[in-house]
Design a protein around this motif. Sequence first.
Motif, PDB file in Angstrom:
ATOM      1  N   LEU A   1       0.811  -1.212   0.000  1.00  0.00           N
ATOM      2  CA  LEU A   1       0.000   0.000   0.000  1.00  0.00           C
ATOM      3  C   LEU A   1       0.848   1.269   0.000  1.00  0.00           C
ATOM      4  CD1 LEU A   1      -2.787  -1.050   2.540  1.00  0.00           C
ATOM      5  CD2 LEU A   1      -2.864  -1.129   0.042  1.00  0.00           C
ATOM      6  N   GLY A   2       1.970   1.230   0.710  1.00  0.00           N
ATOM      7  CA  GLY A   2       2.828   2.406   0.752  1.00  0.00           C
ATOM      8  C   GLY A   2       3.365   2.768  -0.614  1.00  0.00           C
ATOM      9  N   ARG A   3       3.797   1.758  -1.383  1.00  0.00           N
ATOM     10  CA  ARG A   3       4.306   2.014  -2.727  1.00  0.00           C
ATOM     11  C   ARG A   3       3.199   2.497  -3.653  1.00  0.00           C
ATOM     12  NH1 ARG A   3       7.883  -2.525  -5.589  1.00  0.00           N
ATOM     13  NH2 ARG A   3       9.265  -1.802  -3.906  1.00  0.00           N
ATOM     14  N   VAL A   4       2.032   1.870  -3.567  1.00  0.00           N
ATOM     15  CA  VAL A   4       0.902   2.294  -4.393  1.00  0.00           C
ATOM     16  C   VAL A   4       0.559   3.744  -4.119  1.00  0.00           C
ATOM     17  CG1 VAL A   4      -1.579   1.969  -4.783  1.00  0.00           C
ATOM     18  CG2 VAL A   4      -0.061  -0.017  -4.638  1.00  0.00           C
ATOM     19  N   ARG A   5       0.540   4.084  -2.852  1.00  0.00           N
ATOM     20  CA  ARG A   5       0.182   5.447  -2.452  1.00  0.00           C
ATOM     21  C   ARG A   5       1.225   6.460  -2.925  1.00  0.00           C
ATOM     22  NH1 ARG A   5      -1.976   7.623   3.310  1.00  0.00           N
ATOM     23  NH2 ARG A   5      -1.069   9.701   3.237  1.00  0.00           N
ATOM     24  N   MET A   6       2.506   6.157  -2.757  1.00  0.00           N
ATOM     25  CA  MET A   6       3.538   7.106  -3.165  1.00  0.00           C
ATOM     26  C   MET A   6       3.515   7.327  -4.679  1.00  0.00           C
ATOM     27  SD  MET A   6       7.648   7.128  -2.478  1.00  0.00           S
ATOM     28  CE  MET A   6       7.386   7.643  -0.774  1.00  0.00           C
ATOM     29  N   LEU A   7       3.351   6.266  -5.456  1.00  0.00           N
ATOM     30  CA  LEU A   7       3.288   6.416  -6.906  1.00  0.00           C
ATOM     31  C   LEU A   7       2.073   7.238  -7.321  1.00  0.00           C
ATOM     32  CD1 LEU A   7       4.405   2.879  -8.145  1.00  0.00           C
ATOM     33  CD2 LEU A   7       5.692   5.020  -8.218  1.00  0.00           C
ATOM     34  N   ALA A   8       0.973   7.118  -6.581  1.00  0.00           N
ATOM     35  CA  ALA A   8      -0.209   7.925  -6.874  1.00  0.00           C
ATOM     36  C   ALA A   8       0.089   9.404  -6.658  1.00  0.00           C
ATOM     37  CB  ALA A   8      -1.380   7.483  -5.997  1.00  0.00           C
ATOM     38  N   TRP A   9       0.773   9.727  -5.575  1.00  0.00           N
ATOM     39  CA  TRP A   9       1.145  11.113  -5.310  1.00  0.00           C
ATOM     40  C   TRP A   9       2.100  11.641  -6.374  1.00  0.00           C
ATOM     41  CZ3 TRP A   9       0.051  14.891  -1.582  1.00  0.00           C
ATOM     42  CH2 TRP A   9      -0.908  14.527  -0.642  1.00  0.00           C
ATOM     43  N   CYS A  10       3.067  10.826  -6.769  1.00  0.00           N
ATOM     44  CA  CYS A  10       4.016  11.246  -7.814  1.00  0.00           C
ATOM     45  C   CYS A  10       3.297  11.495  -9.130  1.00  0.00           C
ATOM     46  CB  CYS A  10       5.098  10.177  -7.990  1.00  0.00           C
ATOM     47  SG  CYS A  10       6.239  10.042  -6.599  1.00  0.00           S
ATOM     48  N   LEU A  11       2.363  10.620  -9.476  1.00  0.00           N
ATOM     49  CA  LEU A  11       1.605  10.801 -10.717  1.00  0.00           C
ATOM     50  C   LEU A  11       0.786  12.089 -10.666  1.00  0.00           C
ATOM     51  CD1 LEU A  11       0.543   9.817 -13.438  1.00  0.00           C
ATOM     52  CD2 LEU A  11      -1.160   8.450 -12.213  1.00  0.00           C
ATOM     53  N   ALA A  12       0.155  12.359  -9.537  1.00  0.00           N
ATOM     54  CA  ALA A  12      -0.631  13.584  -9.396  1.00  0.00           C
ATOM     55  C   ALA A  12       0.245  14.828  -9.553  1.00  0.00           C
ATOM     56  CB  ALA A  12      -1.339  13.597  -8.044  1.00  0.00           C
ATOM     57  N   GLY A  13       1.456  14.790  -8.973  1.00  0.00           N
ATOM     58  CA  GLY A  13       2.370  15.913  -9.115  1.00  0.00           C
ATOM     59  C   GLY A  13       2.798  16.131 -10.552  1.00  0.00           C
ATOM     60  N   ALA A  14       3.090  15.046 -11.257  1.00  0.00           N
ATOM     61  CA  ALA A  14       3.501  15.152 -12.660  1.00  0.00           C
ATOM     62  C   ALA A  14       2.390  15.740 -13.518  1.00  0.00           C
ATOM     63  CB  ALA A  14       3.909  13.773 -13.178  1.00  0.00           C
TER      64      ALA A  14
END
Length: 298
Positions: free
Chosen positions: A185-198
């Motif tokens: 879940l931690g990895r899924v969540r961090m990648l979601a935040w990175c995608l939103a920033g991009a």
Amino acid sequence: MSALVDDLIDGLALGSVYALVALGFVVIFKASGVINFAQGSLLLFGGYLTAVLHDDLGFAGALAVAVLATALLAGAVDRLLLRRGDPDPRMAHVQTIVTIGVDIVLLTDLSRRIGGDLLSLGDPWGDAVVTVGQVTVAESRIAAIVVSAVAIAAVFALFRWTPWGLSLRAAAEDTEAAALMGVRLGRVRMLAWCLAGALAALAAVFLAAFPAPGLERTTGQIALKAFPAAILGGMASPPGALAGSLLIGLTEALVAGHQSDLHVLGEGFGDVAPYAVMVLVLLVRPTGLFGAKGAARV
């Protein structure tokens, strides 16, 4: 008729850009249950980096660096400020409030740096226009529609055909069950935040492009018009975010194009029109256009 076509194209372009920001709201909410009120300041950060780097790196290079840096900043906000260890969905409301503080800090610093200047992002379209018959469209609007469509299609492909997309959908459906099945879940969540920033950094280019005068310290506030779009579609629905964004963009453009006919509603009604549409839709569908009704066990 040509004026109506102009308004429709402007509305589609605005809606496409809002969709990039709204998808950021949605992926973060699906991954963590957090409503990221710092999305506007992340957008301003990405736009600011593009503006200050394009002379040295060129537009494409500056945009690539800005997208990567904004993605990393968004991931750092989540990892370093919002959580420690495994994510706890029960803390989502507290983390949502923290994003307001993050937004204030980022906006304060970026506003200090930008001041009263209007920054050019060095985009290749400039103030060029395309004329077909009696219809005149800015090239930046056409670019916004095309680039946003490609980016949105790529995001939907990530949702549908990648392990991360499958994990995101599983986590959004049942966090505990997904964790028990081995979803990180931690990895899924961090990648979601990175995608939103991009996506926010990419949207900044078109919000600051012609006919806008350039990037200014209030540009991040414009991005928050994507928030009612995400609410309209259903906060956990990517297709809903797209539909809601197009509806908001078309509404804003049509209201602005017919402002003289709507003077009884007051000057600047176009600024509040997205929120008026949101309220009207939610009166009929409280869960949004694509939101699912929750089930309660009694």
